[in-house]
Write a protein that holds these residues in place. Structure first.
Motif, PDB file in Angstrom:
ATOM      1  N   SER A  36       1.178  -0.889  -0.109  1.00 17.04           N
ATOM      2  CA  SER A  36      -0.309  -0.151  -0.136  1.00 17.04           C
ATOM      3  C   SER A  36       0.748   1.111   0.127  1.00 17.04           C
ATOM      4  O   SER A  36       1.607   0.639   0.677  1.00 17.04           O
ATOM      5  N   THR A  37       0.339   1.892  -0.609  1.00 21.36           N
ATOM      6  CA  THR A  37       1.347   3.524  -0.865  1.00 21.36           C
ATOM      7  C   THR A  37       0.525   4.538   0.306  1.00 21.36           C
ATOM      8  O   THR A  37      -0.044   5.287  -0.481  1.00 21.36           O
ATOM      9  N   ASN A  38       0.273   4.154   1.421  1.00 20.48           N
ATOM     10  CA  ASN A  38      -0.252   4.981   2.536  1.00 20.48           C
ATOM     11  C   ASN A  38       0.493   6.134   2.906  1.00 20.48           C
ATOM     12  O   ASN A  38      -0.166   7.396   3.634  1.00 20.48           O
ATOM     13  N   ASN A  39       1.889   6.865   2.698  1.00 20.35           N
ATOM     14  CA  ASN A  39       2.180   8.158   3.004  1.00 20.35           C
ATOM     15  C   ASN A  39       3.320   7.643   2.172  1.00 20.35           C
ATOM     16  O   ASN A  39       4.013   6.543   0.947  1.00 20.35           O
ATOM     17  N   GLN A  40       4.418   9.127   2.047  1.00 24.60           N
ATOM     18  CA  GLN A  40       5.369   9.368   0.989  1.00 24.60           C
ATOM     19  C   GLN A  40       6.817   8.499   0.540  1.00 24.60           C
ATOM     20  O   GLN A  40       6.906   7.603  -0.511  1.00 24.60           O
ATOM     21  N   ILE A  41       6.878   7.968   2.195  1.00 22.63           N
ATOM     22  CA  ILE A  41       8.083   6.992   2.570  1.00 22.63           C
ATOM     23  C   ILE A  41       7.612   5.440   1.942  1.00 22.63           C
ATOM     24  O   ILE A  41       8.207   5.487   0.941  1.00 22.63           O
ATOM     25  N   ASN A  42       6.053   4.509   2.107  1.00 19.16           N
ATOM     26  CA  ASN A  42       6.575   3.823   1.309  1.00 19.16           C
ATOM     27  C   ASN A  42       5.956   3.436  -0.061  1.00 19.16           C
ATOM     28  O   ASN A  42       6.029   3.303  -0.893  1.00 19.16           O
ATOM     29  N   THR A  43       4.771   4.999  -0.699  1.00 22.53           N
ATOM     30  CA  THR A  43       4.917   4.812  -2.044  1.00 22.53           C
ATOM     31  C   THR A  43       6.350   5.724  -2.866  1.00 22.53           C
ATOM     32  O   THR A  43       6.367   4.564  -3.406  1.00 22.53           O
ATOM     33  N   ASN A  44       7.302   5.736  -2.302  1.00 24.31           N
ATOM     34  CA  ASN A  44       8.620   6.086  -2.726  1.00 24.31           C
ATOM     35  C   ASN A  44       9.894   4.390  -2.567  1.00 24.31           C
ATOM     36  O   ASN A  44      10.157   4.078  -3.768  1.00 24.31           O
ATOM     37  N   LEU A  45       9.136   3.733  -1.316  1.00 21.31           N
ATOM     38  CA  LEU A  45      10.007   2.955  -0.821  1.00 21.31           C
ATOM     39  C   LEU A  45       9.175   1.407  -2.663  1.00 21.31           C
ATOM     40  O   LEU A  45      10.084   0.709  -3.396  1.00 21.31           O
ATOM     41  N   LYS A  46       7.792   1.814  -3.341  1.00 22.98           N
ATOM     42  CA  LYS A  46       7.622   1.236  -3.711  1.00 22.98           C
ATOM     43  C   LYS A  46       7.619   1.194  -5.258  1.00 22.98           C
ATOM     44  O   LYS A  46       8.306   0.979  -6.011  1.00 22.98           O
ATOM     45  N   VAL A  47       7.467   2.486  -5.399  1.00 18.81           N
ATOM     46  CA  VAL A  47       7.984   3.253  -6.702  1.00 18.81           C
ATOM     47  C   VAL A  47      10.020   2.262  -6.766  1.00 18.81           C
ATOM     48  O   VAL A  47      10.052   2.156  -8.060  1.00 18.81           O
ATOM     49  N   LEU A  48      10.943   2.718  -5.869  1.00 18.93           N
ATOM     50  CA  LEU A  48      12.023   2.333  -6.439  1.00 18.93           C
ATOM     51  C   LEU A  48      12.392   0.444  -6.476  1.00 18.93           C
ATOM     52  O   LEU A  48      13.218   0.247  -7.353  1.00 18.93           O
ATOM     53  N   SER A  49      11.486  -0.102  -5.613  1.00 19.45           N
ATOM     54  CA  SER A  49      11.226  -1.423  -5.427  1.00 19.45           C
ATOM     55  C   SER A  49      11.760  -1.710  -7.096  1.00 19.45           C
ATOM     56  O   SER A  49      11.447  -2.892  -7.698  1.00 19.45           O
ATOM     57  N   GLN A  50       9.888  -1.191  -7.814  1.00 17.42           N
ATOM     58  CA  GLN A  50       9.650  -1.299  -8.585  1.00 17.42           C
ATOM     59  C   GLN A  50      10.646  -1.173 -10.313  1.00 17.42           C
ATOM     60  O   GLN A  50      10.539  -2.042 -11.269  1.00 17.42           O
ATOM     61  N   ILE A  51      11.475  -0.489  -9.858  1.00 16.69           N
ATOM     62  CA  ILE A  51      12.032   0.940 -11.012  1.00 16.69           C
ATOM     63  C   ILE A  51      13.633  -0.571 -11.033  1.00 16.69           C
ATOM     64  O   ILE A  51      13.542  -1.260 -11.893  1.00 16.69           O
ATOM     65  N   TYR A  52      13.696  -0.463  -9.824  1.00 18.90           N
ATOM     66  CA  TYR A  52      15.042  -1.609  -9.596  1.00 18.90           C
ATOM     67  C   TYR A  52      14.209  -3.361 -10.185  1.00 18.90           C
ATOM     68  O   TYR A  52      15.294  -3.507 -11.132  1.00 18.90           O
ATOM     69  N   LEU A  53      12.633  -4.005 -10.028  1.00 19.31           N
ATOM     70  CA  LEU A  53      13.299  -5.279 -10.298  1.00 19.31           C
ATOM     71  C   LEU A  53      12.737  -4.977 -12.028  1.00 19.31           C
ATOM     72  O   LEU A  53      13.065  -5.611 -12.613  1.00 19.31           O
ATOM     73  N   ASP A  54      12.251  -3.516 -12.559  1.00 17.91           N
ATOM     74  CA  ASP A  54      11.649  -3.670 -13.590  1.00 17.91           C
ATOM     75  C   ASP A  54      13.562  -3.028 -15.072  1.00 17.91           C
ATOM     76  O   ASP A  54      13.925  -3.175 -15.903  1.00 17.91           O
ATOM     77  N   HIS A  55      14.463  -2.134 -14.079  1.00 15.55           N
ATOM     78  CA  HIS A  55      15.539  -2.260 -14.731  1.00 15.55           C
ATOM     79  C   HIS A  55      16.683  -2.640 -14.557  1.00 15.55           C
ATOM     80  O   HIS A  55      18.120  -2.369 -14.781  1.00 15.55           O
ATOM     81  N   VAL A  56      17.128  -3.209 -12.817  1.00 18.29           N
ATOM     82  CA  VAL A  56      18.007  -3.687 -12.385  1.00 18.29           C
ATOM     83  C   VAL A  56      18.320  -5.142 -12.724  1.00 18.29           C
ATOM     84  O   VAL A  56      19.702  -5.631 -12.550  1.00 18.29           O
ATOM     85  N   ILE A  57      17.512  -5.372 -11.742  1.00 14.66           N
ATOM     86  CA  ILE A  57      17.377  -7.642 -11.216  1.00 14.66           C
ATOM     87  C   ILE A  57      18.522  -8.667 -12.594  1.00 14.66           C
ATOM     88  O   ILE A  57      19.176  -9.335 -12.740  1.00 14.66           O
ATOM     89  N   ASP A  58      18.197  -8.145 -13.802  1.00 10.24           N
ATOM     90  CA  ASP A  58      18.317  -9.115 -14.348  1.00 10.24           C
ATOM     91  C   ASP A  58      19.480  -8.214 -15.446  1.00 10.24           C
ATOM     92  O   ASP A  58      19.782  -8.949 -16.977  1.00 10.24           O
ATOM     93  N   ASN A  59      19.752  -7.091 -15.478  1.00  6.77           N
ATOM     94  CA  ASN A  59      20.453  -5.927 -16.102  1.00  6.77           C
ATOM     95  C   ASN A  59      22.238  -6.281 -15.534  1.00  6.77           C
ATOM     96  O   ASN A  59      21.929  -6.050 -14.511  1.00  6.77           O
ATOM     97  N   GLU A  60      23.359  -6.307 -16.089  1.00  2.35           N
ATOM     98  CA  GLU A  60      24.676  -6.650 -15.632  1.00  2.35           C
ATOM     99  C   GLU A  60      24.421  -4.697 -16.015  1.00  2.35           C
ATOM    100  O   GLU A  60      25.577  -4.132 -15.451  1.00  2.35           O
ATOM    101  N   GLN A  61      23.588  -3.945 -16.778  1.00  2.00           N
ATOM    102  CA  GLN A  61      23.755  -2.231 -16.417  1.00  2.00           C
ATOM    103  C   GLN A  61      22.972  -1.376 -16.404  1.00  2.00           C
ATOM    104  O   GLN A  61      22.017  -1.753 -16.587  1.00  2.00           O
TER     105      GLN A  61
END
Length: 92
Positions: free
Chosen positions: A47-72
């Protein structure tokens, strides 16, 4: 030997595991294990019930979308803008 403190602790632990704190811990564990699909499921359940949780959710999704499977790390301009927005937020 169980006592009432054990039960209270177990109830608290159950609440904590079901909260965003528990979900973020699970995401971190899934990322460490390179289990992208399980991490994505947990991120979508946050849930994104505050700014910290929203930021953590966005950062986690960016990591999963762009970093976890990539070398660069290669980010598009929209993702860079999201990261910049988070980076330049002022705390109150």
């Amino acid at each position: 030997m169980a006592d009432t403190n054990d039960q209270a602790y177990l109830e608290y632990l159950s609440i904590l595991e079901a909260s965003n704190i528990g979900k973020f811990e699970d995401v971190r564990d899934y990322i460490a294990a390179k289990n992208k699909q399980a991490a994505q499921i947990k991120v979508s359940a946050m849930s994104t019930n505050n700014q910290i949780n929203t930021n953590l959710k966005v950062l986690s999704q960016i990591y999963l979308d762009h970093v976890i499977d990539n070398e660069q790390l290669e980010l598009d301009s929209a993702t860079r803008a999201q990261l910049e927005s988070i980076a330049y937020q002022k705390s109150n």
